[in-house]
Every structure is written in C-alpha cells, then in structure tokens.
Design a protein around this motif. Structure first.
Motif, PDB file in Angstrom:
ATOM      1  N   ILE A  63       5.539  -3.280  -5.775  1.00 24.27           N
ATOM      2  CA  ILE A  63       5.499  -3.365  -4.151  1.00 24.27           C
ATOM      3  C   ILE A  63       5.483  -1.914  -3.801  1.00 24.27           C
ATOM      4  O   ILE A  63       6.501  -1.508  -3.125  1.00 24.27           O
ATOM      5  CB  ILE A  63       6.909  -4.482  -3.661  1.00 24.27           C
ATOM      6  CG1 ILE A  63       6.716  -5.707  -4.185  1.00 24.27           C
ATOM      7  CG2 ILE A  63       6.424  -4.321  -1.831  1.00 24.27           C
ATOM      8  CD1 ILE A  63       7.747  -6.236  -3.330  1.00 24.27           C
ATOM      9  N   LEU A  65       5.247   2.009  -1.666  1.00 24.48           N
ATOM     10  CA  LEU A  65       4.046   1.872  -0.652  1.00 24.48           C
ATOM     11  C   LEU A  65       3.611   3.256  -0.639  1.00 24.48           C
ATOM     12  O   LEU A  65       4.002   4.326  -1.210  1.00 24.48           O
ATOM     13  CB  LEU A  65       6.709   2.933  -0.415  1.00 24.48           C
ATOM     14  CG  LEU A  65       6.219   3.839   0.817  1.00 24.48           C
ATOM     15  CD1 LEU A  65       5.858   2.771   2.402  1.00 24.48           C
ATOM     16  CD2 LEU A  65       7.728   4.853   1.409  1.00 24.48           C
ATOM     17  N   THR A  87      -6.964   4.402   3.785  1.00 24.99           N
ATOM     18  CA  THR A  87      -5.378   3.578   3.736  1.00 24.99           C
ATOM     19  C   THR A  87      -5.703   1.904   4.912  1.00 24.99           C
ATOM     20  O   THR A  87      -5.188   1.290   3.906  1.00 24.99           O
ATOM     21  CB  THR A  87      -4.633   4.737   4.679  1.00 24.99           C
ATOM     22  OG1 THR A  87      -4.197   5.545   4.011  1.00 24.99           O
ATOM     23  CG2 THR A  87      -2.993   3.830   4.769  1.00 24.99           C
ATOM     24  N   MET A 124      -5.258  -0.507   2.167  1.00 21.72           N
ATOM     25  CA  MET A 124      -4.585  -2.101   3.062  1.00 21.72           C
ATOM     26  C   MET A 124      -5.260  -3.517   2.639  1.00 21.72           C
ATOM     27  O   MET A 124      -4.701  -4.716   2.512  1.00 21.72           O
ATOM     28  CB  MET A 124      -3.660  -1.620   3.805  1.00 21.72           C
ATOM     29  CG  MET A 124      -2.194  -0.557   3.835  1.00 21.72           C
ATOM     30  SD  MET A 124      -1.035  -1.053   3.103  1.00 21.72           S
ATOM     31  CE  MET A 124      -0.387  -2.581   3.888  1.00 21.72           C
ATOM     32  N   TYR A 149      -5.955  -4.509  -0.564  1.00 29.32           N
ATOM     33  CA  TYR A 149      -4.112  -5.027  -2.212  1.00 29.32           C
ATOM     34  C   TYR A 149      -4.439  -6.628  -1.827  1.00 29.32           C
ATOM     35  O   TYR A 149      -4.002  -6.943  -1.034  1.00 29.32           O
ATOM     36  CB  TYR A 149      -2.987  -4.020  -1.950  1.00 29.32           C
ATOM     37  CG  TYR A 149      -2.778  -3.621  -2.631  1.00 29.32           C
ATOM     38  CD1 TYR A 149      -2.689  -2.782  -4.287  1.00 29.32           C
ATOM     39  CD2 TYR A 149      -1.658  -4.647  -2.574  1.00 29.32           C
ATOM     40  CE1 TYR A 149      -1.706  -2.580  -4.904  1.00 29.32           C
ATOM     41  CE2 TYR A 149      -0.018  -4.144  -3.814  1.00 29.32           C
ATOM     42  CZ  TYR A 149      -0.619  -4.195  -4.588  1.00 29.32           C
ATOM     43  OH  TYR A 149       0.377  -3.661  -6.040  1.00 29.32           O
ATOM     44  N   ASN A 174       2.436  -7.490  -2.736  1.00 26.06           N
ATOM     45  CA  ASN A 174       2.813  -6.784  -0.966  1.00 26.06           C
ATOM     46  C   ASN A 174       2.748  -5.468  -1.388  1.00 26.06           C
ATOM     47  O   ASN A 174       2.455  -4.699  -2.285  1.00 26.06           O
ATOM     48  CB  ASN A 174       4.096  -7.664  -1.556  1.00 26.06           C
ATOM     49  CG  ASN A 174       4.401  -8.957  -1.404  1.00 26.06           C
ATOM     50  OD1 ASN A 174       3.853  -9.361  -0.061  1.00 26.06           O
ATOM     51  ND2 ASN A 174       5.131  -9.508  -2.070  1.00 26.06           N
ATOM     52  N   CYS A 175       2.929  -4.959  -0.460  1.00 25.47           N
ATOM     53  CA  CYS A 175       2.495  -3.316  -0.487  1.00 25.47           C
ATOM     54  C   CYS A 175       3.186  -2.813   1.115  1.00 25.47           C
ATOM     55  O   CYS A 175       3.752  -3.968   2.279  1.00 25.47           O
ATOM     56  CB  CYS A 175       1.840  -3.019  -0.048  1.00 25.47           C
ATOM     57  SG  CYS A 175       0.241  -3.504   0.473  1.00 25.47           S
ATOM     58  N   GLU A 176       3.841  -2.122   0.918  1.00 18.76           N
ATOM     59  CA  GLU A 176       4.196  -1.469   2.376  1.00 18.76           C
ATOM     60  C   GLU A 176       3.260   0.553   2.387  1.00 18.76           C
ATOM     61  O   GLU A 176       2.990   0.594   1.637  1.00 18.76           O
ATOM     62  CB  GLU A 176       5.980  -0.894   2.828  1.00 18.76           C
ATOM     63  CG  GLU A 176       6.440  -2.397   2.447  1.00 18.76           C
ATOM     64  CD  GLU A 176       8.189  -1.574   1.954  1.00 18.76           C
ATOM     65  OE1 GLU A 176       8.492  -1.277   3.119  1.00 18.76           O
ATOM     66  OE2 GLU A 176       8.373  -2.838   1.368  1.00 18.76           O
ATOM     67  N   ILE A 177       3.159   0.598   3.496  1.00 21.73           N
ATOM     68  CA  ILE A 177       2.236   1.612   4.808  1.00 21.73           C
ATOM     69  C   ILE A 177       3.687   2.905   4.891  1.00 21.73           C
ATOM     70  O   ILE A 177       4.646   2.123   6.364  1.00 21.73           O
ATOM     71  CB  ILE A 177       1.229   1.076   5.913  1.00 21.73           C
ATOM     72  CG1 ILE A 177       0.990   2.461   6.116  1.00 21.73           C
ATOM     73  CG2 ILE A 177       2.028   0.259   6.288  1.00 21.73           C
ATOM     74  CD1 ILE A 177      -0.104   3.005   4.160  1.00 21.73           C
ATOM     75  N   SER A 178       3.295   3.767   5.115  1.00 20.39           N
ATOM     76  CA  SER A 178       3.812   4.963   6.311  1.00 20.39           C
ATOM     77  C   SER A 178       3.045   6.043   5.871  1.00 20.39           C
ATOM     78  O   SER A 178       1.991   5.899   5.368  1.00 20.39           O
ATOM     79  CB  SER A 178       5.303   5.412   5.029  1.00 20.39           C
ATOM     80  OG  SER A 178       5.844   6.371   6.696  1.00 20.39           O
ATOM     81  N   GLU A 219      11.312   6.718   5.853  1.00 20.68           N
ATOM     82  CA  GLU A 219      11.327   5.623   5.102  1.00 20.68           C
ATOM     83  C   GLU A 219      12.743   6.758   3.669  1.00 20.68           C
ATOM     84  O   GLU A 219      12.686   7.312   3.256  1.00 20.68           O
ATOM     85  CB  GLU A 219      10.793   4.980   4.298  1.00 20.68           C
ATOM     86  CG  GLU A 219       9.459   4.239   5.337  1.00 20.68           C
ATOM     87  CD  GLU A 219       8.950   4.811   5.793  1.00 20.68           C
ATOM     88  OE1 GLU A 219       8.392   3.861   6.646  1.00 20.68           O
ATOM     89  OE2 GLU A 219       8.621   6.032   5.812  1.00 20.68           O
ATOM     90  N   ARG A 238      11.794   4.102  -5.275  1.00 23.96           N
ATOM     91  CA  ARG A 238      10.262   2.985  -4.295  1.00 23.96           C
ATOM     92  C   ARG A 238       8.966   3.333  -5.683  1.00 23.96           C
ATOM     93  O   ARG A 238       9.255   4.885  -5.532  1.00 23.96           O
ATOM     94  CB  ARG A 238      10.157   3.219  -3.051  1.00 23.96           C
ATOM     95  CG  ARG A 238      11.191   3.160  -1.998  1.00 23.96           C
ATOM     96  CD  ARG A 238      12.052   1.551  -2.202  1.00 23.96           C
ATOM     97  NE  ARG A 238      10.178   0.505  -1.607  1.00 23.96           N
ATOM     98  CZ  ARG A 238       9.309   0.638  -0.655  1.00 23.96           C
ATOM     99  NH1 ARG A 238      10.005   1.074   0.245  1.00 23.96           N
ATOM    100  NH2 ARG A 238       8.338   0.054  -1.100  1.00 23.96           N
TER     101      ARG A 238
END
Length: 178
Positions: free
Chosen positions: A39, A41, A53, A57, A60, A63-67, A91, A96
């Motif tokens: 997963i 980031l 970005t 997202m 993709y 599952n993924c996260e963003i910052s 974060e 990660r």
C-alpha cells in the motif's frame, strides 16, 4: 497547430492530453505491478505535480495513500538552483513504501532535496515516478523508477506546469516557441 500565449511568451502544443492520459495509466499500472500488494504512500511534489498526482491516484488499481511536499526552485522560465521547502510531511514513514510523484525532473536538484529529506526516515522502499524527464540536463546520481516521457530540454507548460503562475490549467503540454 495549437498555441498558447502566457504573459510575454508564446508556446506551441508539444504533447496532447490523450498521450498524457495514456502515459499516466501506463505508469500507474507499472507501479502497481512492481509494488504488488504493498500500500504505497504517494508523495506529490507541489505545485506542479497536483494534476499528475490526482490522475495517478485515479488510475491506480489498488489501495494507496497520498501526501504532499511543497518545494520551489523555479523563477520565470529557469531554475534558481536553490530549493526551498514550503510545506513538509506530517505522516509517519516507518516501514512504508513511498513513491515520489514529480511532474518534471530536469537537473535533479529538487529530487535531490526530496531524497535528502526522506533518507532520514525509516522507509521500507523509496521509488520515484515522473511524468517528464529531461535526461540531457539531469545532473544527479539518483535512480528514477518510472518515466512517462523523456523529452529534450524544452521549457514546457500545461498539465500542472506553469510559466510564472500561468498555464497550469492547460490540458496539453506546450513548449516555449523559438
């Protein structure tokens, strides 16, 4: 041929949005294939990468996260050579998988700054994806994992990239006219 005028400069269409969209989908698929069940980031480098970005997202398939990190090194059409960090990460990056998302990599100065910031963190793995890469002016010994387009050393705008604040909203990529 499509063109754009921003302030005192003229730009000609260089890469159309359809080609950009295909490259983004290809990059998202390459990242997913490479990372498998991880997963990631995603860390978008603002301001230029915000559209890239968002599109990564959306493309993709996992599952993924963003910052985001906000860095600045350009003034008008040239790099100042100095990278200022304007907004940092909050974060916890411990263990990660981090994927840096850059709109464009030219000399590599901004990317080096990001590497230097993140190498202090206990990340599991660090990957770099860029939509545009200028190999002829790249001056760093850093690995770039995913490249959408390798391009000559043209000044470009559109798809998030700007000329002194203008042009980010153009759906195509335009290069500075000769």
């Amino acid at each position: 041929m499509k063109s754009a005028k921003l302030y005192d400069k003229s730009f000609d269409c260089f890469i159309e949005s359809k080609k950009i969209n295909l490259a983004v989908k290809r990059l998202a698929k390459e990242i997913k294939t490479d990372l498998q069940e991880e997963i990631p980031l995603f860390i978008g480098i603002l301001n230029g990468s915000f559209i890239f970005t968002a599109d990564i997202m959306r493309s993709y398939e996992g599952n993924c996260e963003i910052s985001f990190l906000k860095l600045a090194s350009y003034e008008k059409t040239s790099s100042t050579g100095i990278v200022n960090q304007l907004i940092g990460l909050n974060e916890d990056l411990t263990n990660r998988t981090v994927v840096i998302l850059e709109d464009i990599i030219d000399t590599g100065t901004t990317l080096q700054t990001v590497y230097d910031l993140l190498k202090k963190e206990p990340v599991k793995q660090l990957k770099v994806a860029t939509l545009f890469f200028k190999p002829e002016v790249f001056r760093k010994e850093l690995h770039i994992d995913y490249v959408g387009f390798s391009i000559p050393d043209h000044f470009i705008v559109g798809y998030g990239l700007d000329y002194d604040g203008l042009g980010r909203n153009l759906p195509d990529i335009y290069k500075l006219s000769n």
